[in-house]
Design a protein around this motif. Structure first.
Motif, PDB file in Angstrom:
ATOM      1  N   GLU A  67       7.779  -2.014   2.397  1.00 15.82           N
ATOM      2  CA  GLU A  67       8.117  -2.976   1.352  1.00 15.82           C
ATOM      3  C   GLU A  67       9.613  -2.941   1.043  1.00 15.82           C
ATOM      4  N   ILE A  68      10.163  -1.731   0.889  1.00 13.70           N
ATOM      5  CA  ILE A  68      11.580  -1.604   0.535  1.00 13.70           C
ATOM      6  C   ILE A  68      12.192  -0.517   1.412  1.00 13.70           C
ATOM      7  N   THR A  74      -1.107   7.530   6.851  1.00 18.05           N
ATOM      8  CA  THR A  74      -2.195   7.002   6.018  1.00 18.05           C
ATOM      9  C   THR A  74      -1.886   5.571   5.580  1.00 18.05           C
ATOM     10  N   ALA A  75      -0.642   5.357   5.146  1.00 15.73           N
ATOM     11  CA  ALA A  75      -0.239   4.006   4.743  1.00 15.73           C
ATOM     12  C   ALA A  75      -0.389   3.035   5.919  1.00 15.73           C
ATOM     13  N   PHE A  76       0.037   3.468   7.102  1.00 19.44           N
ATOM     14  CA  PHE A  76      -0.057   2.606   8.287  1.00 19.44           C
ATOM     15  C   PHE A  76      -1.523   2.307   8.626  1.00 19.44           C
ATOM     16  N   TYR A  77      -2.384   3.326   8.493  1.00 16.15           N
ATOM     17  CA  TYR A  77      -3.804   3.104   8.776  1.00 16.15           C
ATOM     18  C   TYR A  77      -4.370   2.023   7.848  1.00 16.15           C
ATOM     19  N   VAL A  78      -4.068   2.150   6.555  1.00 19.69           N
ATOM     20  CA  VAL A  78      -4.611   1.198   5.570  1.00 19.69           C
ATOM     21  C   VAL A  78      -4.029  -0.195   5.803  1.00 19.69           C
ATOM     22  N   GLN A  79      -2.747  -0.237   6.121  1.00 22.32           N
ATOM     23  CA  GLN A  79      -2.100  -1.517   6.449  1.00 22.32           C
ATOM     24  C   GLN A  79      -2.851  -2.210   7.588  1.00 22.32           C
ATOM     25  N   THR A 125       4.088  -1.451   3.369  1.00 23.11           N
ATOM     26  CA  THR A 125       3.898  -0.026   3.051  1.00 23.11           C
ATOM     27  C   THR A 125       5.025   0.473   2.155  1.00 23.11           C
ATOM     28  N   ASN A 126       4.695   1.480   1.325  1.00 25.68           N
ATOM     29  CA  ASN A 126       5.657   2.016   0.364  1.00 25.68           C
ATOM     30  C   ASN A 126       5.299   3.484   0.107  1.00 25.68           C
ATOM     31  N   VAL A 171       0.855  -1.176   0.000  1.00 26.17           N
ATOM     32  CA  VAL A 171       0.000   0.000   0.000  1.00 26.17           C
ATOM     33  C   VAL A 171       0.901   1.239   0.000  1.00 26.17           C
ATOM     34  N   ALA A 172       0.634   2.116  -0.957  1.00 23.74           N
ATOM     35  CA  ALA A 172       1.457   3.314  -1.086  1.00 23.74           C
ATOM     36  C   ALA A 172       0.640   4.546  -0.778  1.00 23.74           C
ATOM     37  N   SER A 173       1.279   5.479  -0.094  1.00 18.26           N
ATOM     38  CA  SER A 173       0.618   6.733   0.233  1.00 18.26           C
ATOM     39  C   SER A 173       1.658   7.834   0.324  1.00 18.26           C
ATOM     40  N   PHE A 174       1.226   9.063   0.130  1.00 21.85           N
ATOM     41  CA  PHE A 174       2.155  10.182   0.303  1.00 21.85           C
ATOM     42  C   PHE A 174       2.517  10.351   1.777  1.00 21.85           C
TER      43      PHE A 174
END
Lengths: 343, 343
Positions: free
Chosen positions: B332-333, A161-166, A178-179, A154-157
């Protein structure tokens, strides 16, 4: 009571509703009446797209966008890429400030050449960026719905936000990385459709595993090249949303792009193929957009060019493959050679 | 009259003799009497390893190493990795100064942990380096012998050597790229056997395409991590000798590593598996060497560790997969995140 909604009741939307229902109290699966949402509601099963999987009681089915988005902390876009702008427009009046928005459609908008995050921003404005994420990776809906171990990114700016979705998606059988590379994850998911189409052609011509593996690998090299030029990170393309998704697509019975390539190799014209498949084949449009972009930017993309020649210029697939095989001799990766003395 | 020789008359050695016979006047295919070289000579066909393919008249068959190497401008090593030291020792007295030497065996020497180029240098001395190359990539011998389009990479310390080997092998159906990253190409070819073994285990447990694609992708991430630490270039691992070879191996009926993994998953013990397969399964040894190396160097290789636990510690594959799926949440990376503000 935490609430999420999934917009789009195809196989992937339904599978994501199932996933989220493990972690979130209430999940609304939204779809249009004309797409058969009523029968899913009655039967508590998506018989058309995900037969045999019963929906648990904390998944509600609705065709009411306002109802779906009300008080939701998370909204998932799970419609085809070319339908994303329309869905985002229709959600605009109901999306709350607190709601995180995750796109899972893969492709580039045909009319504008935009990535999906750019389409979303175009409609909703720049404020959405901090709550926006994209989820991608090798994830056949049919397998996710059967709880087969699956890993995505899951990628986010924004990190939070990325952590929430994860957290929202992660279960014992669905692992989420996350990325921060939104452009790379989106481009991987879109550009891989060109290579899947080419792999379908190679498969339709009955070439071997060697040919297909080489095509995927050299395809990865060229989509990475374009991806870097468009702002992605090379390493993302070698990750779950790039090579991971490409591998699963190229081995899949479900992939429309692979199927379209096979039909092309067997001599059907492009209109015949699109007619037979009856749904949007993203790779067909992505090939045209990216071919023109590559020409304009001076980026070497021989497989994309061959696909374009076959789809739009009436060239024979065998001849295009021969042309690729007999191009001038090259270094495998120019960027490595540049740093090494004597090379 | 140009002459080349191929040392090792298995399927890959025989396929390479066929390839070279297109470009070079005389090719000697060398093998030991006990390996059935006499019957290949009589029948003009390698019935055991490459049935149905007749050898053209410019391929000679011999069990005489001196004869094979005499006046050869090119010698190919095509024996299993653990037999390379023995073959190189026995060729040492006959190898001429002008002869280019190409290794095509994939693996790490069990007793020393050396890469194949290091074994060759250990036996022949440092002077060989300028004439040494390694050829690797997704190349089932059976398909190459049937002239199915195949693409590989050749790595050498010296550009001219790589170009020479590229010219010697390249035909309309066999495309060769060059790469200066000898360590990366060798490590990709060796480390991928661990991931192929793991893919076999996942296949034997009847997990899905999602699981296998994720395993290959995350496997690529961890072998790249180790590969960089051992002197390879990350981009090589995403190329033909890395992910390309991994894709073809993981989809193959021929791969011993995949087959071994499947048998392990079905409950056979390691000795039983090795007994059943009856040949060296490189991934079994590579797993042990690399697991210990990773522990010593502090490199995170969860899939290699899981393989080790299953092969050598009697752990159940299902439990190891669960452990991997439920590890702490990760980016991820890591290397991408390090460069991005706010992440």
């Amino acid at each position: 009571m935490r609430k999420a909604c999934v917009l789009g009741a195809g196989s992937w939307g339904t599978a994501q509703a199932l996933l989220l229902s493990d972690n979130i109290d209430r999940v609304v699966l939204w779809g249009r009446e004309e797409d058969g949402i009523e029968s899913i509601k009655e039967e508590r099963e998506n018989k058309r797209f995900l037969p045999g999987i019963k929906l648990p009681s904390n998944i509600e089915i609705s065709s009411d966008m306002a109802y779906a988005l009300y008080d939701a902390e998370l909204a998932i876009i799970a419609v085809p890429a070319q339908a994303v702008r329309g869905v985002v427009k229709s959600m605009a009046g109901y999306l709350e400030d607190k709601t995180y928005l995750v796109n899972t459609a893969k492709g580039i908008e045909i009319d504008t050449g935009m990535r999906m995050s750019q389409v979303v921003e175009d409609v909703l404005g720049g404020e959405i960026k901090s709550r926006f994420a994209v989820l991608s990776g090798p994830s056949h809906a049919e397998e996710v719905a059967r709880k087969i171990p699956t890993v995505v990114t899951v990628a986010s700016f924004k990190k939070e936000t990325a952590f929430y979705v994860q957290d929202a998606f992660m279960t014992t059988y669905f692992r989420v990385y996350t990325n921060p590379d939104v452009a790379g994850v989106e481009l991987g998911g879109a550009l891989k459709n060109i290579i899947a189409l080419a792999a379908g052609i190679v498969q339709g011509l009955n070439y071997g595993d060697n040919t297909k593996a080489a095509l995927i690998t050299r395809g990865l090299t060229e989509i990475t090249r374009m991806g870097i030029a468009l702002g992605g990170d090379a390493r993302t393309f070698s990750g779950l949303s790039g090579i991971g998704d490409l591998i699963v697509t190229c081995g899949s019975r479900y992939s429309r792009n692979l199927r379209a390539g096979e039909l092309i190799a067997r001599g059907y014209s492009l209109p015949e193929v699109l007619d037979k498949i009856g749904m949007v084949v993203e790779g067909v449009y992505t090939t045209r957009i990216v071919y023109k972009l590559a020409a304009k930017m001076g980026i070497d993309m021989p497989i994309t060019q061959a696909c374009y020649n076959v789809l739009y210029e009436g060239k024979k697939p065998e001849e295009e493959l021969n042309r690729i095989m007999s191009r001038q001799k090259k270094h495998e990766i120019e960027e490595i050679v540049n740093n090494i003395e004597g090379w």
